[in-house]
Scaffold this active site. Structure first.
Site, PDB file in Angstrom:
ATOM      1  N   LEU A 124     -55.342  34.551 124.677  1.00  0.00           N
ATOM      2  CA  LEU A 124     -55.540  35.579 125.560  1.00  0.00           C
ATOM      3  C   LEU A 124     -57.039  35.651 125.951  1.00  0.00           C
ATOM      4  O   LEU A 124     -57.220  35.265 127.136  1.00  0.00           O
ATOM      5  CB  LEU A 124     -55.279  37.103 124.850  1.00  0.00           C
ATOM      6  CG  LEU A 124     -55.766  38.252 125.946  1.00  0.00           C
ATOM      7  CD1 LEU A 124     -55.187  38.298 127.209  1.00  0.00           C
ATOM      8  CD2 LEU A 124     -55.594  39.464 125.186  1.00  0.00           C
ATOM      9  N   SER A 125     -58.020  35.510 125.098  1.00  0.00           N
ATOM     10  CA  SER A 125     -59.571  35.557 125.465  1.00  0.00           C
ATOM     11  C   SER A 125     -59.888  34.165 126.303  1.00  0.00           C
ATOM     12  O   SER A 125     -59.421  33.217 126.160  1.00  0.00           O
ATOM     13  CB  SER A 125     -60.349  35.592 124.235  1.00  0.00           C
ATOM     14  OG  SER A 125     -60.319  36.810 123.467  1.00  0.00           O
ATOM     15  N   THR A 157     -57.873  31.678 117.400  1.00  0.00           N
ATOM     16  CA  THR A 157     -57.570  31.654 116.244  1.00  0.00           C
ATOM     17  C   THR A 157     -56.191  30.881 115.803  1.00  0.00           C
ATOM     18  O   THR A 157     -55.498  30.906 116.533  1.00  0.00           O
ATOM     19  CB  THR A 157     -57.549  32.946 115.336  1.00  0.00           C
ATOM     20  OG1 THR A 157     -58.599  33.746 115.798  1.00  0.00           O
ATOM     21  CG2 THR A 157     -57.463  32.729 113.846  1.00  0.00           C
ATOM     22  N   ARG A 242     -54.632  45.482 115.903  1.00  0.00           N
ATOM     23  CA  ARG A 242     -55.824  46.243 115.343  1.00  0.00           C
ATOM     24  C   ARG A 242     -55.384  46.930 113.992  1.00  0.00           C
ATOM     25  O   ARG A 242     -56.278  46.943 113.169  1.00  0.00           O
ATOM     26  CB  ARG A 242     -55.917  47.437 116.365  1.00  0.00           C
ATOM     27  CG  ARG A 242     -56.789  46.893 117.511  1.00  0.00           C
ATOM     28  CD  ARG A 242     -56.679  47.811 118.851  1.00  0.00           C
ATOM     29  NE  ARG A 242     -57.363  47.179 119.862  1.00  0.00           N
ATOM     30  CZ  ARG A 242     -57.319  47.568 121.013  1.00  0.00           C
ATOM     31  NH1 ARG A 242     -56.798  48.637 121.352  1.00  0.00           N
ATOM     32  NH2 ARG A 242     -58.127  46.876 122.290  1.00  0.00           N
ATOM     33  N   GLY A 341     -78.364  42.277  93.903  1.00  0.00           N
ATOM     34  CA  GLY A 341     -79.583  42.078  94.201  1.00  0.00           C
ATOM     35  C   GLY A 341     -80.053  40.641  94.524  1.00  0.00           C
ATOM     36  O   GLY A 341     -79.691  40.116  95.635  1.00  0.00           O
ATOM     37  N   GLU A 365     -60.504  41.794 118.413  1.00  0.00           N
ATOM     38  CA  GLU A 365     -59.568  42.585 118.865  1.00  0.00           C
ATOM     39  C   GLU A 365     -60.024  44.005 119.214  1.00  0.00           C
ATOM     40  O   GLU A 365     -59.291  44.875 118.741  1.00  0.00           O
ATOM     41  CB  GLU A 365     -58.431  42.629 117.641  1.00  0.00           C
ATOM     42  CG  GLU A 365     -57.789  41.142 117.439  1.00  0.00           C
ATOM     43  CD  GLU A 365     -56.578  41.087 116.631  1.00  0.00           C
ATOM     44  OE1 GLU A 365     -55.976  42.035 116.713  1.00  0.00           O
ATOM     45  OE2 GLU A 365     -56.273  40.130 116.090  1.00  0.00           O
ATOM     46  N   THR A 367     -63.997  45.653 120.419  1.00  0.00           N
ATOM     47  CA  THR A 367     -65.049  46.105 119.678  1.00  0.00           C
ATOM     48  C   THR A 367     -65.191  47.360 119.340  1.00  0.00           C
ATOM     49  O   THR A 367     -64.271  48.295 119.885  1.00  0.00           O
ATOM     50  CB  THR A 367     -66.180  45.663 120.668  1.00  0.00           C
ATOM     51  OG1 THR A 367     -66.157  46.670 121.813  1.00  0.00           O
ATOM     52  CG2 THR A 367     -66.379  44.160 121.290  1.00  0.00           C
TER      53      THR A 367
END
Length: 386
Positions: A124-125, A157, A242, A341, A365, A367
Site C-alpha cells: 500500500l505505502s 514488509t 492495528r 544498566g 500501520e 502513527t
C-alpha cells in the site's frame, strides 16, 4: 496474570512458545546482525502452522480464529518482533484480505499456497502516500479486460520473500480514495522488481523493500473485489492490522519485562541482587501493571474482531489498542535498558535490541497521532462508557 483462553488457544500458545525458545531464540542475534531471515526458518514457520492460522482446513490452514493469530504474534514477539511481523503481515493483512474479500476461485488458488509455502506481502505505502495512505500514484490502466500496473511502493514488509503481493493502485484518480482497487500480483510477475532491503534501526531481520511495477500485467481474475473497493479493503484489513501490531507490542513488552526480572535477580550489587532494591522493584511493578492492561485491551479487541462487528466500534478499539500497546512497549523496553544498566547498551544483552524494536510500534500501520485523531473523532460522536 493471563487473559482467559480456550484449550485450543492455550495449546497453540504452548506450542509456539516452545518453538520460540528452542528454535528461534538461538538465532535472533545473528538474524538481527545480518539483517536476514533465513528461508529455512520461514519454512519452519509454515511447518509449525502459524502462517495460515485462520485459513480453513480445506485449504491446508489451521482453521483458527483472529484471537489465535494475535496470540501467535504476541508469543513470537516475546522472542523476536522481526519474526512476529513477518507472521503478522501474512495472517492479518494478506490472508485476511483474501478470506474477507476474495472470491471462491481466488481463495482456492491462493490460500493453499499461503498456508503451505508462499509468503505474502501487502503493498500500500508509497513515497508520497504514508499517513495519507490513499494519495496513491500507482496506476492500474485497463488493458482490454485486464490491467497494467505502474508505480512504486515503499517499506513493503516481506517483499524480499514474497511469492504474492496484495497491491493497491488507482484505476480512477479523479475519484480519489474511491478509485483505489486491490490486485493479487505474483512475485515473479514480469515488470515487478523488488529493491534491496532497507538498512533499518529495528526489525532488521524482517525485509522492508521498495517494489517497482513497470506495466505489470494483471488478469481481471486477480482483481481483489470490485473496481473502487480498494479503499474499503484497506480500511478493513488495516483495522485488523492495528490489532496485530498491538499483539506484537504486547509480546515485546512481555519479553522485556521477563528479561528485566531475570537480570535483576542475578545481578548483585552491594552484596545482594538488585531485585532487592525498591528502586528496581517499583518501576518493574509499573511495567507489569501497564502490560496487563495492554494485554487485556489487545485480546478483548481481537475477540471483538472475531465477533464480526465492524466500524465504528472496531475502528476505535483497534486504534486504541495499537496506540496504547505501542506506548507500553516503548516504556517497557526503556525500563529494561535501565534495569540492565551499562549492560543495557551492549549488543551482548537483549535489552538494546528490544529498545530499538519498540519504536516502530508508534509509526507503522498508523502513527500514534493519526490513531489519536481517529479515537478523538469517534469519542466526540459518542460519550465514553463507564
Amino acid at each position: 496474570m493471563q487473559t482467559p483462553r480456550t484449550g485450543d488457544e492455550e495449546s497453540l500458545r504452548a506450542t509456539v512458545r516452545r518453538w520460540g525458545e528452542d528454535e528461534l531464540r538461538p538465532r535472533v542475534a545473528t538474524m538481527d546482525r545480518d539483517a536476514l531471515m533465513p528461508r529455512e526458518l520461514i519454512d519452519e514457520l509454515f511447518a509449525l502452522g502459524v502462517m495460515g492460522v485462520e485459513i480453513p482446513g480445506r485449504y491446508g490452514g489451521a482453521g483458527g480464529t483472529f484471537v489465535m493469530s494475535s496470540l501467535v504474534i504476541a508469543e513470537l514477539a516475546r522472542v523476536d518482533p522481526a519474526v512476529a511481523v513477518c507472521v503478522d503481515v501474512q495472517n492479518v493483512l494478506v490472508n485476511s484480505a483474501l478470506l474477507r474479500w476474495g472470491n471462491p476461485e481466488q481463495q482456492a488458488r491462493h490460500l493453499p499456497r499461503l498456508a503451505g509455502d508462499t509468503v505474502g506481502a501487502y503493498a500500500l505505502s508509497e513515497p508520497e502516500a504514508g499517513s495519507d495512505a490513499f494519495s496513491l500514484r500507482t496506476r492500474a490502466k485497463r488493458d482490454g479486460k485486464d490491467y497494467l500496473l505502474t508505480g512504486e511502493k515503499v517499506w513493503i514488509t516481506n517483499a524480499r520473500e514474497a511469492g504474492v503481493f496484495v497491491v493497491f493502485a488507482t484505476v480512477a484518480p479523479e475519484h480519489g480514495a474511491h478509485g483505489v482497487t486491490a490486485f493479487l500480483v505474483p512475485g515473479a510477475a514480469p515488470g515487478l522488481t523488488v529493491g534491496p532491503n532497507q538498512d533499518k534501526l529495528c526489525l532488521r531481520a524482517s525485509s522492508s523493500c521498495r517494489v517497482r511495477l513497470d506495466d505489470v500485467h494483471v488478469s481481471q481474475d486477480d482483481r481483489l473485489g470490485e473496481e473502487g473497493e480498494g479503499y474499503d479493503i484497506a480500511i478493513d484489513t488495516l483495522n485488523l492490522g492495528r490489532i496485530g501490531i498491538a499483539a506484537q507490542m504486547v509480546g515485546l513488552a512481555a519479553g522485556a519485562l521477563e528479561e528485566s526480572v531475570a537480570y535483576a535477580k542475578r545481578r548483585h550489587q552491594f552484596g545482594q541482587p538488585i531485585a532487592e532494591f525498591q528502586g528496581v522493584q517499583l518501576p518493574l511493578a509499573q511495567v507489569a501493571t501497564e502490560l496487563e492492561a495492554a494485554r487485556l485491551l489487545m485480546y478483548d479487541t481481537a475477540r471483538l474482531a472475531d465477533s464480526g462487528r465492524h466500524v465504528p466500534e472496531l475502528l476505535t478499539r483497534a486504534a486504541m489498542a495499537k496506540q496504547f500497546c505501542a506506548q507500553v512497549a516503548e516504556r517497557a523496553a526503556s525500563r529494561a535498558v535501565e534495569t540492565f544498566g551499562g549492560n543495557g547498551f551492549s549488543t551482548s544483552h537483549p535489552a538494546e535490541k528490544r529498545y530499538r524494536d519498540a519504536k516502530i510500534g508508534q509509526i507503522y500501520e498508523g502513527t500514534s497521532n493519526i490513531l489519536l485523531r481517529t479515537i478523538a473523532w469517534n469519542v466526540l460522536q459518542e460519550a465514553p462508557r463507564c
